[in-house]
Design a protein around this motif. Structure first.
Motif, PDB file in Angstrom:
ATOM      1  N   ILE A   3       0.828  -1.197   0.000  1.00  0.00           N
ATOM      2  CA  ILE A   3       0.000   0.000   0.000  1.00  0.00           C
ATOM      3  C   ILE A   3       0.864   1.250   0.000  1.00  0.00           C
ATOM      4  O   ILE A   3       2.080   1.195   0.230  1.00  0.00           O
ATOM      5  CB  ILE A   3      -0.961   0.028   1.206  1.00  0.00           C
ATOM      6  CG1 ILE A   3      -0.175   0.105   2.501  1.00  0.00           C
ATOM      7  CG2 ILE A   3      -1.896  -1.155   1.202  1.00  0.00           C
ATOM      8  CD1 ILE A   3      -1.020   0.466   3.682  1.00  0.00           C
ATOM      9  N   MET A   4       0.203   2.379  -0.241  1.00  0.00           N
ATOM     10  CA  MET A   4       0.852   3.682  -0.180  1.00  0.00           C
ATOM     11  C   MET A   4       0.134   4.514   0.867  1.00  0.00           C
ATOM     12  O   MET A   4      -1.098   4.506   0.941  1.00  0.00           O
ATOM     13  CB  MET A   4       0.785   4.384  -1.542  1.00  0.00           C
ATOM     14  CG  MET A   4       1.469   3.621  -2.669  1.00  0.00           C
ATOM     15  SD  MET A   4       3.214   3.299  -2.383  1.00  0.00           S
ATOM     16  CE  MET A   4       3.892   4.937  -2.489  1.00  0.00           C
ATOM     17  N   LEU A   5       0.892   5.233   1.663  1.00  0.00           N
ATOM     18  CA  LEU A   5       0.372   6.122   2.686  1.00  0.00           C
ATOM     19  C   LEU A   5       0.813   7.532   2.303  1.00  0.00           C
ATOM     20  O   LEU A   5       2.007   7.784   2.116  1.00  0.00           O
ATOM     21  CB  LEU A   5       0.938   5.707   4.049  1.00  0.00           C
ATOM     22  CG  LEU A   5       0.484   6.450   5.280  1.00  0.00           C
ATOM     23  CD1 LEU A   5      -1.028   6.375   5.454  1.00  0.00           C
ATOM     24  CD2 LEU A   5       1.172   5.874   6.508  1.00  0.00           C
ATOM     25  N   LEU A   6      -0.152   8.434   2.143  1.00  0.00           N
ATOM     26  CA  LEU A   6       0.130   9.776   1.634  1.00  0.00           C
ATOM     27  C   LEU A   6      -0.294  10.834   2.633  1.00  0.00           C
ATOM     28  O   LEU A   6      -1.405  10.760   3.161  1.00  0.00           O
ATOM     29  CB  LEU A   6      -0.664  10.039   0.340  1.00  0.00           C
ATOM     30  CG  LEU A   6      -0.796   8.917  -0.659  1.00  0.00           C
ATOM     31  CD1 LEU A   6      -1.849   9.250  -1.687  1.00  0.00           C
ATOM     32  CD2 LEU A   6       0.537   8.643  -1.303  1.00  0.00           C
ATOM     33  N   GLY A   7       0.530  11.833   2.864  1.00  0.00           N
ATOM     34  CA  GLY A   7       0.118  12.994   3.635  1.00  0.00           C
ATOM     35  C   GLY A   7      -0.618  13.947   2.704  1.00  0.00           C
ATOM     36  O   GLY A   7      -0.096  14.299   1.645  1.00  0.00           O
ATOM     37  N   VAL A   8      -1.857  14.344   3.093  1.00  0.00           N
ATOM     38  CA  VAL A   8      -2.678  15.202   2.230  1.00  0.00           C
ATOM     39  C   VAL A   8      -3.282  16.319   3.085  1.00  0.00           C
ATOM     40  O   VAL A   8      -4.437  16.255   3.489  1.00  0.00           O
ATOM     41  CB  VAL A   8      -3.801  14.402   1.522  1.00  0.00           C
ATOM     42  CG1 VAL A   8      -4.549  15.288   0.537  1.00  0.00           C
ATOM     43  CG2 VAL A   8      -3.251  13.170   0.818  1.00  0.00           C
ATOM     44  N   GLN A   9      -2.484  17.286   3.409  1.00  0.00           N
ATOM     45  CA  GLN A   9      -2.878  18.479   4.142  1.00  0.00           C
ATOM     46  C   GLN A   9      -3.339  18.179   5.561  1.00  0.00           C
ATOM     47  O   GLN A   9      -2.547  18.182   6.478  1.00  0.00           O
ATOM     48  CB  GLN A   9      -3.932  19.272   3.383  1.00  0.00           C
ATOM     49  CG  GLN A   9      -4.202  20.644   3.942  1.00  0.00           C
ATOM     50  CD  GLN A   9      -5.166  21.442   3.103  1.00  0.00           C
ATOM     51  OE1 GLN A   9      -5.691  20.984   2.096  1.00  0.00           O
ATOM     52  NE2 GLN A   9      -5.410  22.647   3.513  1.00  0.00           N
ATOM     53  N   ASP A  10      -4.635  17.923   5.789  1.00  0.00           N
ATOM     54  CA  ASP A  10      -5.145  17.728   7.150  1.00  0.00           C
ATOM     55  C   ASP A  10      -5.381  16.268   7.505  1.00  0.00           C
ATOM     56  O   ASP A  10      -5.860  15.960   8.595  1.00  0.00           O
ATOM     57  CB  ASP A  10      -6.440  18.512   7.364  1.00  0.00           C
ATOM     58  CG  ASP A  10      -7.584  17.982   6.510  1.00  0.00           C
ATOM     59  OD1 ASP A  10      -7.333  17.277   5.516  1.00  0.00           O
ATOM     60  OD2 ASP A  10      -8.750  18.283   6.848  1.00  0.00           O
ATOM     61  N   HIS A  11      -5.067  15.367   6.569  1.00  0.00           N
ATOM     62  CA  HIS A  11      -5.265  13.935   6.804  1.00  0.00           C
ATOM     63  C   HIS A  11      -4.251  13.154   5.967  1.00  0.00           C
ATOM     64  O   HIS A  11      -3.530  13.718   5.156  1.00  0.00           O
ATOM     65  CB  HIS A  11      -6.698  13.517   6.456  1.00  0.00           C
ATOM     66  CG  HIS A  11      -7.024  13.582   5.001  1.00  0.00           C
ATOM     67  ND1 HIS A  11      -7.252  14.776   4.331  1.00  0.00           N
ATOM     68  CD2 HIS A  11      -7.138  12.611   4.075  1.00  0.00           C
ATOM     69  CE1 HIS A  11      -7.504  14.523   3.058  1.00  0.00           C
ATOM     70  NE2 HIS A  11      -7.438  13.213   2.869  1.00  0.00           N
ATOM     71  N   ALA A  12      -4.214  11.864   6.197  1.00  0.00           N
ATOM     72  CA  ALA A  12      -3.402  10.982   5.354  1.00  0.00           C
ATOM     73  C   ALA A  12      -4.364  10.094   4.577  1.00  0.00           C
ATOM     74  O   ALA A  12      -5.516   9.900   4.986  1.00  0.00           O
ATOM     75  CB  ALA A  12      -2.463  10.132   6.202  1.00  0.00           C
TER      76      ALA A  12
END
Length: 145
Positions: free
Chosen positions: A108-117
């Protein structure tokens, strides 16, 4: 704090995901002993700190409960969302229903996206990137309008 970064991860046989230390620090560090996991968009899962989840809930409560689409979304979103503890090794266990929702396999990929992942199956993420990266400049222009 703004969440950023892309992390390649693997789910173990118990559906546990190791949240990288850098991302845990962005979520609040040692003050955060649990996170909220919920259905996301585009077959992803969203991961929120308790404070960010409370802020999201505040924003959602301002939507009209008289609209059928809003009521349905709230039912589906909150019934699937769950507070998950971080264990001593910085892992969370993803509930089976959310693993199925996002079609997660081992990689899987875990991404930081501003206010959440966001948590994506690796193949789905790679397909998303290959489909959308050529339009990045247009998306950037619209984001800054």
């Amino acid at each position: 704090m703004t969440l950023t970064g892309t992390y390649s991860r693997a789910l173990d046989e118990k559906q546990r995901l190791a949240v990288p230390k850098r991302l845990r620090e962005q979520f609040g560090g040692d003050q955060t002993d649990s996170l909220y996991i919920a259905p996301g968009t585009d077959k992803s899962l969203a991961l929120y700190s308790p404070a960010a989840f409370d802020e999201l809930a505040r924003k959602l409560s301002q939507q009209s409960p008289n609209r059928t689409d809003v009521r349905n979304y709230l039912r589906l979103f909150y019934s699937q969302a769950e507070n998950v503890p971080l264990d001593g090794q910085g892992r969370i266990r993803i509930p089976e229903r959310l693993v199925a929702f996002a079609g997660l396999q081992k990689e899987i990929m875990l991404l930081g996206v501003q206010d959440h992942a966001e948590i994506w199956d690796r193949e789905n993420w790679e397909r998303f990137v290959s489909t959308h990266e050529s339009g990045f400049d247009d998306m950037a222009a619209k984001a800054f309008e």
